[in-house]
Structures are given as C-alpha cells and as structure tokens.
Design a protein around this motif. Structure first.
Motif, PDB file in Angstrom:
ATOM      1  N   ALA A  99     -20.185  65.277  41.365  1.00  0.00           N
ATOM      2  CA  ALA A  99     -20.378  66.463  40.517  1.00  0.00           C
ATOM      3  C   ALA A  99     -19.151  67.358  40.481  1.00  0.00           C
ATOM      4  CB  ALA A  99     -21.580  67.255  41.013  1.00  0.00           C
ATOM      5  N   ARG A 100     -17.977  66.775  40.661  1.00  0.00           N
ATOM      6  CA  ARG A 100     -16.764  67.597  40.725  1.00  0.00           C
ATOM      7  C   ARG A 100     -16.449  68.299  39.405  1.00  0.00           C
ATOM      8  NH1 ARG A 100     -15.654  62.306  40.485  1.00  0.00           N
ATOM      9  NH2 ARG A 100     -14.138  61.509  38.983  1.00  0.00           N
ATOM     10  N   ASN A 101     -16.952  67.766  38.279  1.00  0.00           N
ATOM     11  CA  ASN A 101     -16.711  68.392  36.976  1.00  0.00           C
ATOM     12  C   ASN A 101     -17.894  69.230  36.495  1.00  0.00           C
ATOM     13  OD1 ASN A 101     -14.150  67.170  36.702  1.00  0.00           O
ATOM     14  ND2 ASN A 101     -15.102  65.277  35.962  1.00  0.00           N
ATOM     15  N   PHE A 102     -18.864  69.445  37.376  1.00  0.00           N
ATOM     16  CA  PHE A 102     -20.090  70.124  36.968  1.00  0.00           C
ATOM     17  C   PHE A 102     -19.806  71.552  36.486  1.00  0.00           C
ATOM     18  CE2 PHE A 102     -24.613  68.817  37.912  1.00  0.00           C
ATOM     19  CZ  PHE A 102     -25.144  69.593  36.901  1.00  0.00           C
ATOM     20  N   GLN A 148     -22.245  68.866  24.652  1.00  0.00           N
ATOM     21  CA  GLN A 148     -22.158  69.437  25.993  1.00  0.00           C
ATOM     22  C   GLN A 148     -23.399  69.126  26.817  1.00  0.00           C
ATOM     23  OE1 GLN A 148     -19.468  70.689  27.435  1.00  0.00           O
ATOM     24  NE2 GLN A 148     -18.481  70.136  25.509  1.00  0.00           N
ATOM     25  N   TRP A 149     -24.583  69.120  26.179  1.00  0.00           N
ATOM     26  CA  TRP A 149     -25.795  68.744  26.907  1.00  0.00           C
ATOM     27  C   TRP A 149     -25.751  67.265  27.306  1.00  0.00           C
ATOM     28  CZ3 TRP A 149     -29.319  71.044  29.582  1.00  0.00           C
ATOM     29  CH2 TRP A 149     -29.603  72.396  29.342  1.00  0.00           C
ATOM     30  N   ARG A 150     -25.125  66.439  26.475  1.00  0.00           N
ATOM     31  CA  ARG A 150     -24.987  65.024  26.839  1.00  0.00           C
ATOM     32  C   ARG A 150     -24.137  64.882  28.103  1.00  0.00           C
ATOM     33  NH1 ARG A 150     -21.466  61.056  26.439  1.00  0.00           N
ATOM     34  NH2 ARG A 150     -19.926  62.410  25.428  1.00  0.00           N
ATOM     35  N   GLN A 151     -23.021  65.610  28.128  1.00  0.00           N
ATOM     36  CA  GLN A 151     -22.176  65.547  29.326  1.00  0.00           C
ATOM     37  C   GLN A 151     -22.895  66.125  30.540  1.00  0.00           C
ATOM     38  OE1 GLN A 151     -18.137  66.898  28.863  1.00  0.00           O
ATOM     39  NE2 GLN A 151     -18.057  66.330  26.690  1.00  0.00           N
ATOM     40  N   LEU A 152     -23.661  67.197  30.321  1.00  0.00           N
ATOM     41  CA  LEU A 152     -24.403  67.794  31.430  1.00  0.00           C
ATOM     42  C   LEU A 152     -25.486  66.846  31.928  1.00  0.00           C
ATOM     43  CD1 LEU A 152     -24.365  70.507  32.966  1.00  0.00           C
ATOM     44  CD2 LEU A 152     -26.226  71.259  31.493  1.00  0.00           C
ATOM     45  N   GLN A 154     -24.038  64.438  34.268  1.00  0.00           N
ATOM     46  CA  GLN A 154     -23.828  65.036  35.581  1.00  0.00           C
ATOM     47  C   GLN A 154     -25.137  65.103  36.365  1.00  0.00           C
ATOM     48  OE1 GLN A 154     -20.948  65.947  36.944  1.00  0.00           O
ATOM     49  NE2 GLN A 154     -19.686  65.493  35.167  1.00  0.00           N
ATOM     50  N   TYR A 155     -26.213  65.499  35.693  1.00  0.00           N
ATOM     51  CA  TYR A 155     -27.510  65.572  36.365  1.00  0.00           C
ATOM     52  C   TYR A 155     -27.972  64.188  36.819  1.00  0.00           C
ATOM     53  CZ  TYR A 155     -28.792  70.470  35.660  1.00  0.00           C
ATOM     54  OH  TYR A 155     -28.853  71.830  35.747  1.00  0.00           O
ATOM     55  N   MET A 156     -27.717  63.174  36.015  1.00  0.00           N
ATOM     56  CA  MET A 156     -28.122  61.814  36.387  1.00  0.00           C
ATOM     57  C   MET A 156     -27.431  61.383  37.677  1.00  0.00           C
ATOM     58  SD  MET A 156     -28.042  60.058  32.603  1.00  0.00           S
ATOM     59  CE  MET A 156     -28.042  58.388  33.279  1.00  0.00           C
ATOM     60  N   ARG A 157     -26.147  61.675  37.776  1.00  0.00           N
ATOM     61  CA  ARG A 157     -25.405  61.271  38.976  1.00  0.00           C
ATOM     62  C   ARG A 157     -25.907  62.009  40.216  1.00  0.00           C
ATOM     63  NH1 ARG A 157     -20.890  62.313  35.314  1.00  0.00           N
ATOM     64  NH2 ARG A 157     -20.238  60.363  34.322  1.00  0.00           N
ATOM     65  N   THR A 158     -26.130  63.326  40.061  1.00  0.00           N
ATOM     66  CA  THR A 158     -26.601  64.077  41.225  1.00  0.00           C
ATOM     67  C   THR A 158     -28.032  63.694  41.601  1.00  0.00           C
ATOM     68  OG1 THR A 158     -27.306  65.873  39.751  1.00  0.00           O
ATOM     69  CG2 THR A 158     -25.122  66.056  40.736  1.00  0.00           C
ATOM     70  N   THR A 159     -28.858  63.377  40.602  1.00  0.00           N
ATOM     71  CA  THR A 159     -30.232  62.956  40.889  1.00  0.00           C
ATOM     72  C   THR A 159     -30.237  61.633  41.639  1.00  0.00           C
ATOM     73  OG1 THR A 159     -31.036  64.081  38.905  1.00  0.00           O
ATOM     74  CG2 THR A 159     -32.461  62.389  39.851  1.00  0.00           C
ATOM     75  N   LEU A 160     -29.304  60.748  41.306  1.00  0.00           N
ATOM     76  CA  LEU A 160     -29.199  59.468  41.995  1.00  0.00           C
ATOM     77  C   LEU A 160     -29.034  59.670  43.497  1.00  0.00           C
ATOM     78  CD1 LEU A 160     -28.827  56.351  41.759  1.00  0.00           C
ATOM     79  CD2 LEU A 160     -26.371  56.785  41.571  1.00  0.00           C
ATOM     80  N   LEU A 184     -25.360  76.101  41.365  1.00  0.00           N
ATOM     81  CA  LEU A 184     -24.119  76.755  41.767  1.00  0.00           C
ATOM     82  C   LEU A 184     -23.089  76.674  40.648  1.00  0.00           C
ATOM     83  CD1 LEU A 184     -22.485  78.128  44.031  1.00  0.00           C
ATOM     84  CD2 LEU A 184     -21.796  75.855  44.794  1.00  0.00           C
ATOM     85  N   ALA A 185     -23.025  75.528  39.984  1.00  0.00           N
ATOM     86  CA  ALA A 185     -22.097  75.363  38.872  1.00  0.00           C
ATOM     87  C   ALA A 185     -22.475  76.281  37.716  1.00  0.00           C
ATOM     88  CB  ALA A 185     -22.094  73.904  38.417  1.00  0.00           C
ATOM     89  N   ASP A 186     -23.761  76.375  37.434  1.00  0.00           N
ATOM     90  CA  ASP A 186     -24.223  77.234  36.345  1.00  0.00           C
ATOM     91  C   ASP A 186     -23.911  78.692  36.645  1.00  0.00           C
ATOM     92  OD1 ASP A 186     -25.361  77.433  33.812  1.00  0.00           O
ATOM     93  OD2 ASP A 186     -27.350  77.877  34.616  1.00  0.00           O
TER      94      ASP A 186
END
Length: 652
Positions: free
Chosen positions: A258-261, A312-316, A319-325, A380-382
């Motif tokens: 999530a470094r680009n979150f 932007q929601w697609r990119q977000l 990010q959520y998919m990776r963190t959920t994994l 935290l990113a938000d």
C-alpha cells in the motif's frame, strides 16, 4: 445596512450580496498560533523533492492549527475528556486481561471435569462481559465527543478566518491550491478531525494490549526446545518471538503493497470535489442551460469529470484488494499459529489445555495490536489526503493574512473623510496580487447628496474600483475615506437571494423580522414587485423563481428599507428595461432624497439621474480617470476640486 456604522479603519463594508461584516474570532474558537512564516522550497531541490517537501509541510501546517484545541484558548473540556478516554482505554485492557485469564481457568476446569469451578466461572462470565461492553460503549461515546467538539472548534476557527476581511472572495483572485473550499471545510475537515482521534486511541489501546499480553505469552509459553540433528535448540519466549515475526511479516507486507495508497487517496478526494462542484454548477445555472439547450454539452462535461472519478476509484479498488489480501489472510492464520506452536508442549504435558487456549487468545490480541497498521492503513491514507487539503486552504488564508500586514505588497488604506465630504478617494491605485495596476492614481471627492456616475469602456476597471471601495479588493495604494458614522449599502449586478421565505430574501442581510410585513410589502410595491406582497411568508427557491430583473428590483427594495447614507450601484439596473430603470431610479431619488449615490453603468440614460459623471479609460499601466464633469452645474467646493483634478490629469 440599517443602523450599522462604518469604522473605515477597522471594518469591512457589507453588501446586499450577503458579504456581511464577519464576526471577530473569539477566544473559544480562535487559533492560538500566529500565522506561520511562508516556506519556500530549496532551489536546489528537484520538482519531485519540492513537491514532497510541500506535502510534508502541509501536515505540519494542519497540526499548527489543530493542536490549538488543547491549548489555553482551546476547548475547556479538551483535556478532561481526553484524559477520560485514556483511562477508559486502560480499564478496557484490564477487562481484556480478565477475560483472557477466565479462558484459561474455564478450559482447565473442563479438562479436569471440575463441575463446581465450571459453574462458578460460568456465573463470573456475564459480569466480565457486561463490564467490558459498558466500557467499550462509554469509550465510543467519549471518543466521538472529542471528535465532535474538535471538529466544531477547528471548523469555526477556519470559517472565521475564511470570512474575515473578505478573504472568501479574495481567494478567487489569487493562485494556490484552495479550490472548492466548501468541500475542504465540510467533508475533508470531518475526516481530518475524526481519524486522528481514532488513530491515537487505537495506537494507545494496541500498545497497552501488546505490552500486557506479550507478558502473558512469555509467562505461559516459556522456552521451547527443538531437537536439531544430534543436538537441541532452546528458544526462550518462543510465543513472543513468533508473534513479533508474524507481525513483522504482515505489517511489512501491507506497508510495501500500500505504498501508493496516500497519493491515490489524495487524488481521489480532489476529483470527487471537482465532480461535486460541476454538479453544483449545473444546478445553479439550470435555467440558462435549459434555455440554451446545453444538456448534451453538460452531460459530456459531467461524463468527462466522472470518468476521472471512476479511474481514481479503480486505482483505489486495486489498493484495497492488495491490503485485503494481507489482512484477511492474517485474520484466518493468526488464531491457528499459537495452537500449532503450543501443541508439542501440550502433548508432552508441560502445558494444560487452559494455558493453550489462553496463549491462543493472547496471541490473537497481540496480533490484532501489531496488525493495527494493516487494518487502518487505508484510513490513515485517507486522513493524510484530507488533512493536506484542509492545510492547503489554511496556507492560502495565511498568505492573505500576511499580505494584510506586509509592507512588501501595497494595501489600500481606509480612513475617515474630512470636512463635509461623504466619500473621498485619495491617490487610489488598485493592483492585482502580483502588483500590476488595474486602476491608477484616482482622486475623487463626493459630497453628501451627490449622485455620481462612473463610466468607461468594458474592462476599464469600474467594477474593480467598486470592490476597492467596498474593501473586498485590498491591494494597491492610496486611501478610501468615508464620512464618520456613515452607513453604506451596495447593490451588485447579481443580487444574492438566500434560501427560505421571501421575507428573509427582502430583509437580507438583516434578520427576517427586522421589518414588519407591512413595511416589506410597501417596499416591494414601490419597486414594482407588488404582485409578491401576498407571498412574503412563503418559502420557495426564490433564487430560481425570480427573474434577473425581479432580483434587481428586490435588491432596490432592500435599499429602501435600509435607507443608508451612501449607496454604491454596480450595474444594479442592467437586467431592467429602460422604462423600468427610469422608474426605479426615480423611486430611489424620491424616497431617499439625501442619499449619496455612486453608480457604475454603461447606459447613457443613467446620466439623467446623476449630478456628476467621472470616466475611466483603460491604459497601459492601469486605467486612469480622464474626465470629471457636472451633469447638473454646481458651484462651490466640488467645482474647484474638479478643476484641480483636471489640471492633475493634464500633467499626466
């Protein structure tokens, strides 16, 4: 505005558009820190480094203001409630430990088939649960109380700065990252003040939980001896070591994934604000769009804007998919790991079933504490993005405040007129924020009762001159001086119509009950809106219901009710036909025979209702006053001033 006096040295002039004199910041809601010094990026920095430095400073700028909530001039309940929240967190961790011990005791009793202990522990469980639930519930209330009061305090302080000295208007005249201030003050401010409280309480709770239950794991697990070849290896506190390694792997994974979150979340918030603004523009200009048949063009524009939101929601989402994994995998694995690690010691009889279950419970709590970053990194990113957006608005306001007191950028002085003069402009030059002159060296004196028409071609600076007189345009040189205790009223080309009843719209910016229904009805009758007298109490979208001409008539009704000493008309009759304009001007002169009028207009028909005409001409280096003539000949002081000004112009 009725019964409001002008102190030219300190106050802002109000307009019928709703630019009232904003309230001064009181001690309860003012920021305690002085305006920070302007930070310029190091010239040696690359563009990427400069942008990163700017973003880092934005977070610092947010905290400069936000921490004032806990200062001497902040909220009186800030520290008591904050300390109360810390105490509740500590008590809740204590109840967690009590339930953890209860787990060991109940499973040991079951393993030993000790019925009396099982019944006793069963009776003890409800009080533990009720106590924990009560503490968590109270903790939620106190946490949200802090969030609510902090947001209220900081929002009021920011709004006070935004409205002070016409800065809400001046932001439109300067560059900077402060677009859509309404979204920054509302939604971004909500997230910027809610999330830190959640984060701090979460971190403290996680630290106390991890500290408490690491001791539990160390005490219960002890050392683990593993045979390796012909020898053995002893791992002291093996459960603690496993917990730390497990947490390091999961937290490190989420930090990398999530470094680009933060960047993605920040851009998402910006495009969302732009989409909301575009929708608002369509709603506010619905009549013009409908009359021109611009629906297709607006739909295309909305589609283009919304496409940015979708991207932007697609990119977000990625990010959520990776963190959920990582987070979901950690949730499934964490309860099993301690059981497998404790199995050898349970099988050889060195650990009881109760100790295994206590260790499993403690391990899960420690992982939850260590995994706090995993669960909260998206928030935290938000928060990071929202805090920066709020800070960007703060920085733009900082720049305006510094400009108000800086000697490097000239500012128009405001003072008190001498002798019998109602309004005087002394060597007035109006400049842009970068120092370029719009109007240059204007010298005018207006006596009580004079009606002065300001003429000139489009773009010659007439409206800019009006804004300078109103105090909305602060940059320049010279001075604007009013007669002591004079009451000023301004009528812009596009009057502001507030929501609510027609009575409120006519009385604005005063309170709706400042005049009775008969007085308001009489004013409407005089300006040609008698057909609305029966609708004074009706609430309707009057801004969309009234035509442009009716809105201007309504503004003149406000003028008649307020009966000021001086009125400034900025194209205030542009939406009226010639006959209606004549009737309105005759009404004003008849009803307010002593009022001083300063008008800006293009129509030559207006000359019949003025005693004097001054003309601005656009030139290189700024518009200049090229003529000052009497439409109604008058002798005396004013004439000598006019001749003096004519000679001054000849020299230029």
């Amino acid at each position: 505005m009725s019964d409001r006096k002008i102190d030219p040295a300190t106050e802002k002039l109000a307009t019928s558009q709703g630019a009232e004199i904003p309230p001064q910041e009181d001690e309860e809601h003012s920021e305690t820190e002085p305006v920070p010094e302007a930070i310029e990026p190091d010239q040696a920095m690359s563009p990427e480094e400069a942008e990163q430095a700017r973003k880092s400073y934005l977070l610092k700028r947010f905290w400069i203001s936000a921490r004032g909530y806990w200062s001497r001039r902040g909220d009186r309940l800030a520290w008591p409630v904050s300390i109360g929240l810390l105490a509740l967190i500590g008590l809740n961790v204590g109840f967690q430990y009590g339930i953890n011990v209860w787990n060991r005791e109940i499973f040991d009793a079951i393993e030993q088939r000790n019925a009396s202990s099982v019944y006793y522990l069963g009776a003890l469980f409800p009080p533990l649960v009720l106590g924990s639930v009560a503490l968590v519930t109270i903790q939620v209330f106190v946490r949200m109380l802090i969030q609510r009061r902090w947001r209220s305090w900081l929002t009021k302080a920011l709004i006070a700065r935004w409205l002070a000295n016409g800065r809400y208007y001046q932001l439109n005249l300067i560059g900077g990252d402060h677009q859509n201030p309404e979204a920054r003050i509302s939604e971004d401010m909500r997230i910027a003040t809610e999330s830190p409280v959640d984060f701090v309480s979460g971190v403290i709770s996680a630290f106390l939980s991890a500290s408490t239950f690491i001791v539990v794991l160390w005490t219960i697990g002890g050392a683990l001896t593993l045979p390796v070849g012909g020898s053995s290896i002893t791992i002291p506190g093996f459960l603690v070591v496993a917990a730390v390694i497990y947490a390091f792997v999961t937290s490190g994974s989420i930090a990398y994934i999530a470094r680009n979150f933060v960047q993605v979340s920040e851009v998402k918030n910006q495009v969302e604000a732009e989409f909301r603004y575009t929708l608002t523009r369509v709603r506010e200009n619905g009549e013009s769009i409908a009359l021109l048949g611009g629906e297709e063009e607006e739909r295309n524009d909305l589609d283009r804007t919304f496409q940015k939101v979708r991207e932007q929601w697609r990119q977000l989402a990625h990010q959520y998919m990776r963190t959920t994994l990582v987070s979901h995998g950690s949730m499934l694995i964490a309860p099993v790991v301690p059981v497998l690690l404790c199995a050898p010691k349970f099988l050889d009889g060195s650990m009881s079933l109760g100790e295994v279950m206590q260790a499993a419970s403690a391990f899960t709590i420690v992982q939850t504490a260590f995994g706090w970053l995993v669960d909260n990194y998206p928030r935290l990113a938000d928060w990071n993005a929202c805090a920066r957006r709020v800070a960007s608005l703060m920085m733009s306001l900082d720049g305006l405040e510094r400009a108000e007191t800086s000697d490097s950028l000239g500012r128009i002085a405001r003072g008190e007129a001498v002798d019998n003069t109602m309004l005087s402009l002394r060597d007035l030059s109006v400049s842009l924020g970068d120092g370029r002159a719009v109007v240059k060296e204007t010298q005018v004196e207006i006596e009580p009762g004079e009606r002065v028409l300001v003429a000139g071609e489009s773009g010659s600076g007439k409206s800019t001159l009006v804004r300078a007189i109103a105090g909305l345009w602060p940059w320049g040189e010279g001075s604007v001086n009013f007669r002591a205790n004079a009451r000023l009223f301004m009528l812009p080309q596009k009057p502001y119509i507030p929501t609510g009843s027609l009575r409120r719209a006519v009385a604005y910016p005063q309170e709706a009950d400042s005049w009775n229904a008969e007085e308001i009805g009489s004013a409407l009758e005089k300006v040609g809106l008698g057909h609305l007298k029966d609708k004074i109490a009706d609430e309707a979208p009057w801004d969309h219901t009234l035509s442009g001409g009716e809105k201007q008539r309504l503004a003149f009704a406000r003028l008649l009710l307020n009966a000021p000493d001086i009125v400034v008309l900025d194209e205030a009759t542009s939406a009226l036909d010639d006959k209606s304009q004549d009737k309105i001007m005759e009404t004003v002169i008849n009803e307010l025979p002593d009022v001083t009028i300063l008008s800006v207009g293009h129509r030559t028909e207006l000359e019949a209702f003025h005693s004097r005409k001054i003309t601005l001409e656009k030139r290189d280096g700024g518009a200049r006053l090229v003529s000052d003539v009497d439409l109604i000949p008058k002798k005396g002081k004013r004439m000598s001033i006019s001749r003096m000004w004519g000679k001054r112009q000849d020299r230029h």
